[in-house]
Structure formats: structure tokens, C-alpha cells
Design an enzyme around this catalytic site. Structure first.
Site, PDB file in Angstrom:
ATOM      1  N   SER A 135       0.867  -1.185   0.000  1.00  0.00           N
ATOM      2  CA  SER A 135       0.000   0.000   0.000  1.00  0.00           C
ATOM      3  C   SER A 135       0.897   1.226   0.000  1.00  0.00           C
ATOM      4  O   SER A 135       2.079   1.147   0.335  1.00  0.00           O
ATOM      5  CB  SER A 135      -0.851  -0.005   1.280  1.00  0.00           C
ATOM      6  OG  SER A 135      -1.509   1.224   1.456  1.00  0.00           O
ATOM      7  N   TYR A 148      -1.960  -0.908  10.702  1.00  0.00           N
ATOM      8  CA  TYR A 148      -2.066  -1.198   9.261  1.00  0.00           C
ATOM      9  C   TYR A 148      -0.757  -0.827   8.561  1.00  0.00           C
ATOM     10  O   TYR A 148      -0.232  -1.611   7.766  1.00  0.00           O
ATOM     11  CB  TYR A 148      -3.244  -0.426   8.661  1.00  0.00           C
ATOM     12  CG  TYR A 148      -3.461  -0.675   7.177  1.00  0.00           C
ATOM     13  CD1 TYR A 148      -3.942  -1.897   6.723  1.00  0.00           C
ATOM     14  CD2 TYR A 148      -3.195   0.319   6.230  1.00  0.00           C
ATOM     15  CE1 TYR A 148      -4.142  -2.139   5.368  1.00  0.00           C
ATOM     16  CE2 TYR A 148      -3.395   0.096   4.871  1.00  0.00           C
ATOM     17  CZ  TYR A 148      -3.868  -1.137   4.451  1.00  0.00           C
ATOM     18  OH  TYR A 148      -4.063  -1.380   3.095  1.00  0.00           O
TER      19      TYR A 148
HETATM   20  P1  NDP Z   1     -11.620  -5.726  -0.356  1.00  0.00           P
HETATM   21  O1  NDP Z   1     -12.118  -5.677   1.047  1.00  0.00           O
HETATM   22  O2  NDP Z   1     -12.561  -5.458  -1.468  1.00  0.00           O
HETATM   23  O3  NDP Z   1     -10.898  -7.142  -0.625  1.00  0.00           O
HETATM   24  C1  NDP Z   1     -10.183  -7.814   0.368  1.00  0.00           C
HETATM   25  C2  NDP Z   1     -10.053  -9.252  -0.063  1.00  0.00           C
HETATM   26  O4  NDP Z   1      -9.251  -9.957   0.906  1.00  0.00           O
HETATM   27  C3  NDP Z   1     -11.395  -9.956  -0.126  1.00  0.00           C
HETATM   28  O5  NDP Z   1     -11.433 -10.771  -1.263  1.00  0.00           O
HETATM   29  C4  NDP Z   1     -11.411 -10.789   1.135  1.00  0.00           C
HETATM   30  O6  NDP Z   1     -12.169 -11.970   0.915  1.00  0.00           O
HETATM   31  C5  NDP Z   1      -9.935 -11.122   1.276  1.00  0.00           C
HETATM   32  N1  NDP Z   1      -9.589 -11.527   2.626  1.00  0.00           N
HETATM   33  C6  NDP Z   1      -9.615 -10.790   3.757  1.00  0.00           C
HETATM   34  N2  NDP Z   1      -9.250 -11.520   4.799  1.00  0.00           N
HETATM   35  C7  NDP Z   1      -8.988 -12.770   4.331  1.00  0.00           C
HETATM   36  C8  NDP Z   1      -8.576 -13.988   4.927  1.00  0.00           C
HETATM   37  N3  NDP Z   1      -8.365 -14.084   6.251  1.00  0.00           N
HETATM   38  N4  NDP Z   1      -8.387 -15.072   4.139  1.00  0.00           N
HETATM   39  C9  NDP Z   1      -8.609 -14.988   2.812  1.00  0.00           C
HETATM   40  N5  NDP Z   1      -9.016 -13.873   2.191  1.00  0.00           N
HETATM   41  C10 NDP Z   1      -9.202 -12.776   2.945  1.00  0.00           C
HETATM   42  O7  NDP Z   1     -10.427  -4.690  -0.385  1.00  0.00           O
HETATM   43  P2  NDP Z   1      -9.227  -4.400  -1.419  1.00  0.00           P
HETATM   44  O8  NDP Z   1      -9.434  -5.054  -2.713  1.00  0.00           O
HETATM   45  O9  NDP Z   1      -9.021  -2.945  -1.370  1.00  0.00           O
HETATM   46  O10 NDP Z   1      -8.020  -5.083  -0.624  1.00  0.00           O
HETATM   47  C11 NDP Z   1      -7.082  -5.954  -1.244  1.00  0.00           C
HETATM   48  C12 NDP Z   1      -5.702  -5.594  -0.762  1.00  0.00           C
HETATM   49  O11 NDP Z   1      -5.373  -4.290  -1.239  1.00  0.00           O
HETATM   50  C13 NDP Z   1      -5.522  -5.547   0.757  1.00  0.00           C
HETATM   51  O12 NDP Z   1      -4.300  -6.187   1.100  1.00  0.00           O
HETATM   52  C14 NDP Z   1      -5.455  -4.064   1.045  1.00  0.00           C
HETATM   53  O13 NDP Z   1      -4.710  -3.802   2.211  1.00  0.00           O
HETATM   54  C15 NDP Z   1      -4.765  -3.567  -0.195  1.00  0.00           C
HETATM   55  N6  NDP Z   1      -4.899  -2.136  -0.473  1.00  0.00           N
HETATM   56  C16 NDP Z   1      -6.119  -1.563  -0.737  1.00  0.00           C
HETATM   57  C17 NDP Z   1      -6.207  -0.212  -0.990  1.00  0.00           C
HETATM   58  C18 NDP Z   1      -7.518   0.470  -1.268  1.00  0.00           C
HETATM   59  O14 NDP Z   1      -7.592   1.701  -1.236  1.00  0.00           O
HETATM   60  N7  NDP Z   1      -8.579  -0.248  -1.576  1.00  0.00           N
HETATM   61  C19 NDP Z   1      -5.034   0.657  -0.988  1.00  0.00           C
HETATM   62  C20 NDP Z   1      -3.798  -0.047  -0.733  1.00  0.00           C
HETATM   63  C21 NDP Z   1      -3.748  -1.384  -0.477  1.00  0.00           C
HETATM   64  P3  NDP Z   1     -13.123 -12.703   1.983  1.00  0.00           P
HETATM   65  O15 NDP Z   1     -13.660 -11.653   2.910  1.00  0.00           O
HETATM   66  O16 NDP Z   1     -14.150 -13.350   1.114  1.00  0.00           O
HETATM   67  O17 NDP Z   1     -12.227 -13.688   2.664  1.00  0.00           O
END
Ligand code: NDP
Length: 242
Positions: A135, A148
Site C-alpha cells: 500500500s 495497518y
Molecule cells: P476488499 O475488502 O474489497 O478485498 C479484500 C479481499 O481480501 C477480499 O477478497 C477478502 O475476501 C480477502 N480476505 C480478507 N481476509 C482474508 C482472509 N483471512 N483469508 C482470505 N481472504 C481474505 O479490499 P481491497 O481489494 O481494497 O483489498 C485488497 C488488498 O489491497 C488488501 O491487502 C489491502 O490492504 C490492499 N490495499 C487496498 C487499498 C484500497 O484503497 N482499496 C489501498 C492499498 C492497499 P473474503 O472476505 O471473502 O475472505
């Protein structure tokens, strides 16, 4: 069923950036291993040549089993997108420590578990790409993102060490450092002040940008010749200053 293009594995493929990457690589002709806890969301994508596994990235054995199952059908994983992550943003003095535990376990150990499932195979084949979801908060700190930020600085440190370690084996490590992207990531923030500040900042800069932009950049980085590496993708809305 076999495919000419190699298998790509994605954690957190059920929404946001992971979902966009799943769609982009599938459209480019890759079979995909889709992992997340919400199996219904993975199935709803309706992607061809997809192996779907309900996986919590904290469960190292479950990731390994999912990879083994998909590799039996489509051959070795050539790219692992270690993307699953959560952002429990909040004021550190009021935040329940359970939220620290959850972020640390998913964002750091979960990422390592995902790498572990494929790394030795990539070393043996002298081929492969690890895409590590960090990030902009892995490059700079924010006072209401304390833990975070810690997890994302961890991702940066591990990624750079891994890049140096894997370079002699011809395996690439790409760090992805997005700013504000429109996804579900804020849905679980419980600290109302922090959430209000984040939303106000987001609105002031004209909103976030689409996860499809991040996915296209990752696909483009992956499609470079194996001997060329995009070491880091830093992508933010133009108006995002911090
Ligand atoms: P979302 O919440 O849309 O997606 C998060 C994904 O992670 C979901 O598919 C969720 O699936 C999965 N997930 C969470 N916990 C678990 C777990 N314990 N096991 C397996 N899967 C898990 O958010 P983003 O797409 O934004 O997030 C994706 C990544 O991008 C993260 O690492 C976030 O920190 C990073 N990021 C996002 C930014 C933003 O502005 N959106 C900026 C910078 C980084 P499920 O709940 O079905 O398990």
C-alpha cells in the site's frame, strides 16, 4: 483440462483488487486459482478455467492444499498474487488489540503463507512471479493507520528481501503500492472518526480510482519478459497528495 497459459493464483479474489485481477488474467487466457473466505462471491465471478477454494490465508495448510489441487489440473502456479488483506484503521489508543491481531495475522503471516505455497516450486523451475500487495501505507505512515502501516511496511521489507533472494533464481517479486482504490476495504473500519476523515479526504480529491486500473498494471508487469522485473507499482489518484 489444460491451457496454454500458466496458472495464476490469487488470494482475496472475492472482491476489490483481487477480483479485478482475477477477471483481467482470466480475460488474458489464464486459468485461475481463486481463494477467499466467501466462496459464493468466487463462484459468482463465473470465470472459465477457474479452481475455487474457500481459504482463510491464516490457514497455511489450506493454501497449500488449494495450490496442489489447482496445479494437478493446470500445471504449476506461475504467479501468486498475495493480495488478501484487511484495513482496521483506527486511533491506536482506543483500538481493541484484537484488531491488531487480525491485521497482523492476515496481512503479514497470511501473505507469507501464500508465498510459501509456491516459492520452492518457482525456484526449482527458475520461473515465476510473486506479486505482493502492500500500500502507499507501506511507504509512509499515517497517524490513524498505525498497525495497518506496520503490516504494510512488513510487506515491503519481506518483498525487497525476497526480491534479492530470488533474483539469482530468475523469480520476480513485484510490490504493489496503491493509494485510494474503490473497493470494499473500508466496510469493516469501526472507528467512526477515522472513517469520517478518510471519507472526507477521499471526497475532497474527487474519489478513489478503479481496481481495474491496478489490475491492468499488474497484468502488464506480469507480461514483461521474465528477465525484466517491474519492482514496484505505485498507483494513486492524481489528486492524492499523502
Ligand atoms: P476488499 O475488502 O474489497 O478485498 C479484500 C479481499 O481480501 C477480499 O477478497 C477478502 O475476501 C480477502 N480476505 C480478507 N481476509 C482474508 C482472509 N483471512 N483469508 C482470505 N481472504 C481474505 O479490499 P481491497 O481489494 O481494497 O483489498 C485488497 C488488498 O489491497 C488488501 O491487502 C489491502 O490492504 C490492499 N490495499 C487496498 C487499498 C484500497 O484503497 N482499496 C489501498 C492499498 C492497499 P473474503 O472476505 O471473502 O475472505
Amino acid at each position: 483440462m489444460t491451457s496454454q497459459k500458466p496458472l495464476v493464483a490469487i488470494t482475496g479474489a472475492s472482491s476489490g483488487i483481487g477480483e479485478a485481477v482475477a477477471r483481467a488474467f482470466s480475460k488474458a487466457g489464464h486459468p485461475v486459482l481463486l481463494m477467499a473466505r466467501r466462496r459464493d462471491r468466487l463462484e459468482a465471478l463465473g470465470l472459465p478455467n477457474a479452481v475455487i477454494h474457500q481459504v482463510d490465508v491464516r490457514d497455511r495448510a489450506a493454501i497449500a492444499a488449494a495450490v496442489a489441487d489447482a496445479e494437478a489440473k493446470y500445471g504449476p502456479v506461475d504467479m501468486m498474487f498475495a493480495n488478501a488483506g484487511i484495513a482496521r484503521l483506527g486511533d491506536i489508543s482506543r483500538q481493541p488489540p484484537e484488531e491488531w491481531d487480525e491485521m497482523i495475522d492476515i496481512n503479514t503471516k497470511g501473505m507469507l503463507n501464500s508465498v510459501h505455497a509456491v516459492m520452492n516450486g518457482m525456484i526449482e523451475r527458475e520461473h515465476g512471479t510473486l506479486v505482493m500487495m502492500s500500500s502507499i501505507a507501506g511507504r509512509k505512515v499515517y497517524p490513524d493507520h498505525t498497525v495497518y502501516c506496520g503490516t504494510k511496511f512488513f510487506v515491503h521489507a519481506i518483498s525487497e528481501s525476497l526480491r534479492e533472494y530470488l533474483a539469482p533464481h530468475g523469480v520476480r517479486v513485484v510490490v504493489v503500492s496503491p493509494g485510494i482504490i474503490d473497493t470494499e476495504v473500508l466496510d469493516h473500519v469501526k472507528d467512526e472518526n477515522t472513517l469520517a476523515n478518510y471519507k472526507a479526504n477521499k471526497q475532497a480529491i474527487g474519489g478513489g480510482i478503479s481496481a481495474d486500473i491496478v489490475a491492468d498494471l499488474i497484468l502488464n508487469a506480469y507480461q514483461q519478459p521474465q528477465r525484466a522485473i517491474v519492482q514496484e507499482i505505485v498507483i494513486t489518484p492524481t489528486r492524492q497528495q499523502y
